[in-house]
Design a protein around this motif. Structure first.
Motif, PDB file in Angstrom:
ATOM      1  N   LYS A   7       0.822  -1.213   0.000  1.00 15.10           N
ATOM      2  CA  LYS A   7       0.000   0.000   0.000  1.00 15.10           C
ATOM      3  C   LYS A   7       0.858   1.267   0.000  1.00 15.10           C
ATOM      4  O   LYS A   7       0.379   2.342  -0.326  1.00 15.10           O
ATOM      5  N   LEU A   8       2.118   1.137   0.405  1.00 18.12           N
ATOM      6  CA  LEU A   8       3.030   2.274   0.419  1.00 18.12           C
ATOM      7  C   LEU A   8       4.428   1.791   0.065  1.00 18.12           C
ATOM      8  O   LEU A   8       4.977   0.919   0.738  1.00 18.12           O
ATOM      9  N   SER A  17      -4.919  11.124  -1.124  1.00 16.48           N
ATOM     10  CA  SER A  17      -3.770  11.018  -0.215  1.00 16.48           C
ATOM     11  C   SER A  17      -3.717   9.658   0.459  1.00 16.48           C
ATOM     12  O   SER A  17      -2.631   9.147   0.757  1.00 16.48           O
ATOM     13  N   ALA A  18      -4.905   9.077   0.704  1.00 11.26           N
ATOM     14  CA  ALA A  18      -4.964   7.822   1.439  1.00 11.26           C
ATOM     15  C   ALA A  18      -4.927   6.584   0.549  1.00 11.26           C
ATOM     16  O   ALA A  18      -4.879   5.464   1.049  1.00 11.26           O
ATOM     17  N   ALA A  19      -4.939   6.783  -0.766  1.00 10.16           N
ATOM     18  CA  ALA A  19      -4.946   5.638  -1.683  1.00 10.16           C
ATOM     19  C   ALA A  19      -3.588   4.939  -1.691  1.00 10.16           C
ATOM     20  O   ALA A  19      -2.567   5.542  -1.336  1.00 10.16           O
ATOM     21  N   PRO A  20      -3.527   3.666  -2.073  1.00  9.11           N
ATOM     22  CA  PRO A  20      -2.236   2.978  -2.201  1.00  9.11           C
ATOM     23  C   PRO A  20      -1.296   3.779  -3.105  1.00  9.11           C
ATOM     24  O   PRO A  20      -1.686   4.148  -4.219  1.00  9.11           O
ATOM     25  N   THR A  21      -0.098   4.051  -2.618  1.00 10.10           N
ATOM     26  CA  THR A  21       0.791   5.000  -3.294  1.00 10.10           C
ATOM     27  C   THR A  21       2.226   4.512  -3.344  1.00 10.10           C
ATOM     28  O   THR A  21       2.748   3.985  -2.363  1.00 10.10           O
ATOM     29  N   THR A  38       1.487  10.247   3.340  1.00 12.40           N
ATOM     30  CA  THR A  38       0.678   9.121   2.873  1.00 12.40           C
ATOM     31  C   THR A  38       0.382   8.157   4.010  1.00 12.40           C
ATOM     32  O   THR A  38      -0.752   7.679   4.166  1.00 12.40           O
ATOM     33  N   GLN A  64      -3.342   7.216   5.231  1.00 12.79           N
ATOM     34  CA  GLN A  64      -3.837   5.837   5.135  1.00 12.79           C
ATOM     35  C   GLN A  64      -4.288   5.304   6.493  1.00 12.79           C
ATOM     36  O   GLN A  64      -5.140   4.407   6.556  1.00 12.79           O
ATOM     37  N   ARG A  65      -3.755   5.846   7.560  1.00 13.48           N
ATOM     38  CA  ARG A  65      -4.128   5.395   8.898  1.00 13.48           C
ATOM     39  C   ARG A  65      -5.161   6.301   9.555  1.00 13.48           C
ATOM     40  O   ARG A  65      -5.563   6.057  10.684  1.00 13.48           O
TER      41      ARG A  65
END
Length: 264
Positions: free
Chosen positions: A113-114, A207-211, A258, A262-263
């Motif tokens: 995911k990151l 911003s929270a999407a898998p990046t 990020t 994501q959290r």
């Protein structure tokens, strides 16, 4: 005690400071007690272990734990350790460890995911610091593209302060191949560059999407063809009078932005 700095064994360990020897042997140098503490949980990676009497006494509990796991240290003189070590002021212990980098396919299969992608980053200190920041931010993997510094360069290893052992790392991957695979796996690819859209302006969902964050060379940034492959170019805003941020600092901000989104 091993006290002959000219012995073949000592010279063999010292040669691991050179990339050619590391590539040929599949081994690398790990120096200092902090790195040793971090690899202790994966003691099977330690092929050889050398320490001075002072270091053995100071960290007796750590060495006892490793000895119980079949990785007893060989006591060496300070002069021998100086020859083995890549630093001017050795910290008393040198471990010869097995290399642990993974393939791009293994990273993709882990459904990350990151991810941090270092594109032709040459400075060992920067590379190690970005890797450490990726570890701290909870990244799932780090990818070093072709043309980047060797992750087993002793200066890179030292600057990671053990993070090298905490997350999957792939190296020698073509930038286009890495970006293509990450996109296919469902990650958006952001290139960190001063000319991009400000990080703070990204929508929350984006911003929270898998990046996968793409970080370029310290001197020239990105090759145009690499930058063109990114989904978006993103910059870290500068609110004060500083001309710019160094690579490692900017990478830390991007990765944490990020991670926190994501959290959140």
């Amino acid at each position: 005690m091993l006290n002959d700095p000219k012995s073949n064994l000592v010279r063999g360990v010292a040669k691991l400071a050179k990339k050619e020897s590391r590539t040929e042997s599949g081994l690398f140098l790990l120096e200092g007690p902090q790195g040793l503490k971090e690899v202790a949980a994966r003691s099977h990676l330690i092929a050889e272990l050398y320490a001075t009497a002072e270091c053995l006494e100071r960290y007796s509990e750590l060495f006892a734990t490793l000895a119980a796991r079949g990785r007893a240290a060989v006591e060496v003189s300070e002069r021998v350790l100086e020859v083995m070590s890549d630093t001017k002021t050795p910290q008393g212990v040198v471990a010869v460890c097995q290399q642990i980098d993974v393939t791009l396919d293994q990273i993709i299969d882990s459904k990350p995911k990151l991810v941090a992608v270092l594109a032709e980053i040459r400075d060992p200190g920067n590379a190690g610091t970005v890797l450490r920041a990726a570890d701290a931010a909870g990244a799932d993997a780090v990818i070093f593209t072709t043309g980047s510094v060797d992750i087993y360069n002793p200066k890179v290893v030292r600057s990671t302060t053990g993070s090298l052992f905490h997350l999957p790392i792939a190296q020698g991957i073509e930038a286009a191949e890495a970006i293509g695979a990450l996109k296919q796996a469902g990650l958006q690819v952001f290139a960190a560059d001063a000319n991009g859209e400000e990080l703070t302006q990204l929508p929350a969902a984006e911003s929270a999407a898998p990046t996968a964050w793409l970080f370029g060379n310290e001197a020239w940034g990105f090759e145009p063809e690499t930058l063109a492959l990114a989904d978006k170019v993103v910059s870290v805003p500068i609110y004060g009078k500083a001309e710019s941020l160094n690579l490692a600092t900017a990478a830390s901000v991007c990765l944490y932005a990020t991670a926190m989104a994501q959290r959140g």
